[in-house]
Design a protein around this motif. Structure first.
Motif, mmCIF file in Angstrom:
data_model
loop_
_atom_site.group_PDB
_atom_site.id
_atom_site.type_symbol
_atom_site.label_atom_id
_atom_site.label_comp_id
_atom_site.label_asym_id
_atom_site.label_seq_id
_atom_site.Cartn_x
_atom_site.Cartn_y
_atom_site.Cartn_z
ATOM 1 N N ASP A 88 43.552 -38.688 19.846
ATOM 2 C CA ASP A 88 44.584 -39.519 19.240
ATOM 3 C C ASP A 88 45.954 -39.026 19.670
ATOM 4 O O ASP A 88 46.220 -37.807 19.683
ATOM 5 N N ALA A 112 50.269 -39.776 19.109
ATOM 6 C CA ALA A 112 51.365 -40.456 18.413
ATOM 7 C C ALA A 112 52.530 -40.519 19.380
ATOM 8 O O ALA A 112 53.100 -39.473 19.733
ATOM 9 N N PHE A 153 45.971 -48.135 16.521
ATOM 10 C CA PHE A 153 45.459 -48.205 15.147
ATOM 11 C C PHE A 153 46.511 -47.980 14.084
ATOM 12 O O PHE A 153 46.222 -48.085 12.890
ATOM 13 N N ASP A 154 47.776 -47.684 14.477
ATOM 14 C CA ASP A 154 48.795 -47.502 13.448
ATOM 15 C C ASP A 154 50.177 -47.674 14.073
ATOM 16 O O ASP A 154 50.405 -47.307 15.234
ATOM 17 N N VAL A 155 51.080 -48.273 13.282
ATOM 18 C CA VAL A 155 52.481 -48.423 13.686
ATOM 19 C C VAL A 155 53.331 -47.941 12.522
ATOM 20 O O VAL A 155 53.133 -48.351 11.370
ATOM 21 N N TYR A 156 54.287 -47.063 12.830
ATOM 22 C CA TYR A 156 55.162 -46.496 11.786
ATOM 23 C C TYR A 156 56.611 -46.735 12.185
ATOM 24 O O TYR A 156 57.030 -46.383 13.298
ATOM 25 N N ALA A 207 50.425 -45.074 17.043
ATOM 26 C CA ALA A 207 49.288 -44.159 17.096
ATOM 27 C C ALA A 207 48.168 -44.832 17.867
ATOM 28 O O ALA A 207 47.723 -45.934 17.499
ATOM 29 N N ARG A 255 44.355 -44.365 20.123
ATOM 30 C CA ARG A 255 43.151 -43.548 20.304
ATOM 31 C C ARG A 255 42.601 -43.806 21.704
ATOM 32 O O ARG A 255 42.339 -44.956 22.075
#
Length: 809
Positions: free
Chosen positions: A720, A722, A752-755, A772, A774
């Motif tokens: 993973d 970031a 799989f993720d957005v911040y 983020a 993978r």
């Protein structure tokens, strides 16, 4: 085409019943749409003669008549009280005797005649009008019969009221059957009964007067015939036999001259026109119209012609619409004394469609645009002249010579029939003698060769041009009912769809599984949709739209779906999911003409969908929210699965500039997806913006064929990362960079993720976001070592830096 059976049998009288005659005509291609009696059922009505008539003592409008009825009045004339204004001594009228039954009324029950009293005077019967017998709508008085009508004879027998009216539904190629004589000619060929064609004796001219006629347009008129007739009595009465035959052809009697012209048209299929000679100024010119010229027609309409419409004019203006309708300026009237009778051959292509320009049709135009025999114009002038002299003649009536101008007639090239070919097409054995007999019965001239017949079409047959036309004639004269019953034999070769393509119904099922309802819309739409939603300022126009708003062909399905949404919203629907598979049309100079295409127009199939309202139907398990771009994006991905779909920001006239994208599969742009533009949401009065997509159907139907691969012997490894990326860089660019691995170890990349921080912090500045991802790493041939994994991850980070990303601390 409507006509009475009695008139047909005056030309050809085969020894078959009415029902058999109708069957013969239908089986020969002249479909009998209806047969009905010429008069309704009634009985006990005879011919009576009024021998006395005196005023009723107690009623101003009633007269007491004494009526002689032959054997029905053995004890002397019958006393009948009558209120008809024309009840007078000496006339012969229909008499309903006591016990007679009149035609049924509105209740369907017959009216029974009994002895009655009117104002105290006994009445032994009833004198009838045409309306009371339901022979016509005329109720102005009693139906007056000719003076030679035999008193006491049954009225049904005298007026031939047991006659049958035939209504034929003729196809356009049967122009030669638009007359009673033409149908009789067919009956003669079908039954072998002789055709009786009365000889038309020429009327001897008694003066040398001619009306100068200049035919300036040979491509409009191929032959023009006419003659002057002087000193006619236009106040004469059309004889009852002619009125009866015209009425049974569905033609209302007008005046003697008009009735004569109509009679010959129904008799021999020749439309003609009779001018008031004194209203013609100078010579006649037969020519094409000129832009802006106006003509008041016999129907009262005033039309404006152009160079595509044929006219007859004199030195002062237009007088007639060539082959269609005469003009009001030269119409005959009760004051007409001298007439000019015209019969012409108008080229069918010069008449076809002209009357429809002015939103009316005529019997003459209906015949001329299908083809009228050009060989008999003079004979028909003679026939009209005979009738004018017989009906409207006076001791002073004289005729001029027939002026006949022949400019050019149809050239009928011989058509060859191969007997073997005819037998193969018809599906039964045929001999050359049989084919020759058919043509002989039809009156076709022919010559014979070995296995072939060369047929020269006659002047009245415009439908014989190729060999198949002759084969059809052979089949229908022999009789379709005589053809053998054989089951067709043909190889059945099912069309197998290639595995790499799914059918349209499979796409429909996939859309239905995603919650979309299929809708079907017109391919022609409002021009506003094309310009606003598709940016198409030059759409393909419909020449004859079924409604004024539906005037152009659609180049996209989006407008149709928006209209379906509006239709549903007007009926209080809150959640709408609709889709359509349909054809769109756009201009493309590269498209040629073929049996499946029109030159200059590209017609492709597309699939489109629209989602509006809550993302899910109302339920307790999930909070209600409006459908958005990502919901429909997921539907598109599911529709195109298992192929990988890319979405790139794009602009479209119908879609929100910041919330729309191109759909790309295998590097090919196959459509668009996005939210409806705020301008059009407001313009089409939608409470919220729907999300739409439109894709090329052929691309949607394509699907990869699965290829079997062995299961990997080694496990994959995941790492993973970031990564911090500026807002201006698309996430897709980062994913593409991470997938571009030269070593081939990166099997998949998953976001799989957005911040997005609300404010700048230690490791992220304003305008940046953290993604983020993978990485799935796999080497099918060997176990991955930490060194190889680290090197692959480091290479991925370097590729990410190339698009502006950095590793988050």
């Amino acid at each position: 085409m409507q006509f009475p059976e009695s008139w047909l049998r005056s030309f050809c009288n085969p020894s078959i019943s009415t029902a058999e005659l109708a069957d013969v005509l239908t089986m020969a291609g002249l479909e009998v749409e209806e047969t009905r009696p010429a008069a309704p059922s009634f009985s006990g009505i005879v011919i009576g003669e009024i021998v006395e008539a005196e005023q009723h003592p107690d009623a101003d409008r009633l007269r007491i008549c004494r009526v002689e009825a032959g054997a029905h009045s053995k004890d002397g004339p019958l006393q009948i009280v009558c209120g008809a204004p024309n009840a007078r001594v000496g006339i012969k009228v229909p008499l309903a005797t006591v016990g007679a039954e009149l035609p049924p009324g509105e209740d369907g029950k017959p009216f029974l005649i009994k002895i009655g009293k009117l104002r105290g005077v006994a009445s032994h019967g009833m004198l009838c009008s045409a309306r009371e017998l339901k022979l016509s709508e005329d109720h102005g008085g009693l139906l007056e019969l000719p003076a030679d009508a035999p008193v006491g004879q049954d009225i049904r027998q005298y007026l031939d009221l047991d006659d049958t009216l035939f209504t034929l539904k003729l196809t356009p190629n049967l122009a030669h059957c638009l007359s009673v004589h033409g149908i009789a000619r067919e009956v003669s060929a079908l039954t072998g009964s002789p055709l009786l064609t009365p000889a038309i004796e020429p009327v001897r001219p008694a003066l040398d007067d001619r009306l100068p006629v200049q035919v300036q347009a040979p491509d409009l008129c191929g032959r023009f015939s006419g003659r002057i007739i002087r000193h006619v009595n236009t106040r004469a009465r059309t004889p009852a036999w002619m009125v009866e035959r015209l009425a049974r052809c569905g033609q209302r009697p007008v005046s003697p001259l008009v009735d004569i012209s109509n009679y010959v048209m129904f008799e021999y299929g020749r439309p003609s026109h009779i001018f008031d000679l004194d209203k013609i100024h100078g010579a006649l010119q037969v020519r094409w119209g000129r832009e802006g010229e106006q003509l008041k027609l016999l129907n009262g309409n005033t039309i404006t012609v152009d160079a595509q419409v044929g006219v007859i004019a004199d030195d002062q203006g237009l007088e007639s619409l060539a082959g269609i309708m005469g003009g009001d300026a030269t119409a005959v009237s009760d004051d007409t004394r001298h007439v000019y009778v015209e019969a012409a051959f108008w080229w069918p292509e010069a008449v076809a469609g002209r009357s429809r320009r002015y939103a009316f049709s005529t019997d003459a135009g209906h015949r001329f645009e299908r083809g009228v025999d050009p060989a008999l114009t003079v004979e028909h002038i003679e026939r009209i002249s005979q009738l004018i002299i017989e009906i409207c003649g006076t001791p002073e009536t004289v005729c001029g010579p027939v002026d006949d101008q022949v400019l050019g007639l149809p050239e009928r090239a011989p058509v060859t029939l191969r007997v073997a070919r005819a037998a193969k097409v018809i599906g039964m054995p045929l001999s050359q003698a049989q084919c020759a007999d058919v043509f002989r019965r039809l009156g076709l001239q022919f010559s014979e060769g070995e296995g072939v017949l060369h047929v020269t079409p006659p002047s009245w047959r415009f439908d014989i041009a190729i060999e198949e036309d002759l084969i059809e004639e052979v089949a229908r004269i022999i009789g379709y009912e005589n053809l053998p019953d054989e089951l067709p034999l043909a190889p059945v070769s099912p069309r197998v769809r290639v595995e790499a393509q799914r059918g349209g119904f499979a796409v429909r099922h996939a859309l239905a599984a995603l919650g979309y309802f299929e809708t079907i819309n017109f391919s022609f739409v409002e021009q506003r949709w094309e310009s606003e939603l598709h940016g198409n300022d030059d759409p393909i126009r419909v020449l004859n739209p079924i409604a004024a708003p539906l005037s152009v062909m659609r180049s996209s399905l989006i407008g149709s779906l928006v209209q379906v949404l509006r239709h549903n919203l007007s009926r209080k629907t809150t959640r709408v999911r609709v889709a359509e598979l349909g054809r769109v049309s756009r201009r493309d100079a590269g498209v040629g003409h073929s049996h499946t295409s029109v030159a200059g127009i590209c017609q492709t199939l597309r699939v489109a969908g629209l989602a509006y309202g809550p993302a899910e139907a109302l339920q307790w398990g999930e909070r209600e929210r409006a459908v958005d771009f990502h919901d429909v994006k997921g539907d598109v991905e599911a529709l195109l699965a298992p192929r990988t779909v890319r979405f790139e920001a794009a602009e479209h006239p119908a879609l929100h500039p910041g919330r729309s994208a191109r759909v790309i599969v295998d590097g090919q742009d196959i459509g668009v997806i996005g939210e409806l533009h705020p301008r059009w949401r407001q313009g089409y009065e939608l409470p919220q913006a729907p999300v739409l997509f439109e894709l090329d159907l052929e691309a949607v139907q394509a699907r990869p064929v699965p290829v079997a691969q062995p299961l990997p012997r080694h496990q994959s490894s995941v790492r993973d990362l970031a990564l911090v990326l500026p807002e201006g860089v698309a996430a897709q660019a980062l994913l593409d960079a991470l997938r571009a691995d030269a070593s081939g170890l990166v099997r998949d990349v998953l976001l799989f993720d957005v911040y997005k921080p609300q404010a700048a912090n230690g490791d992220m500045a304003t305008g940046e976001r953290s993604l983020a991802v993978r990485l799935e790493l796999l080497d099918p041939a060997a176990t991955l070592t930490e060194d190889r994994i680290d090197a692959t991850v480091q290479a991925a980070i370097e590729r990410a830096r190339a698009v502006g990303a950095r590793l988050r601390a």
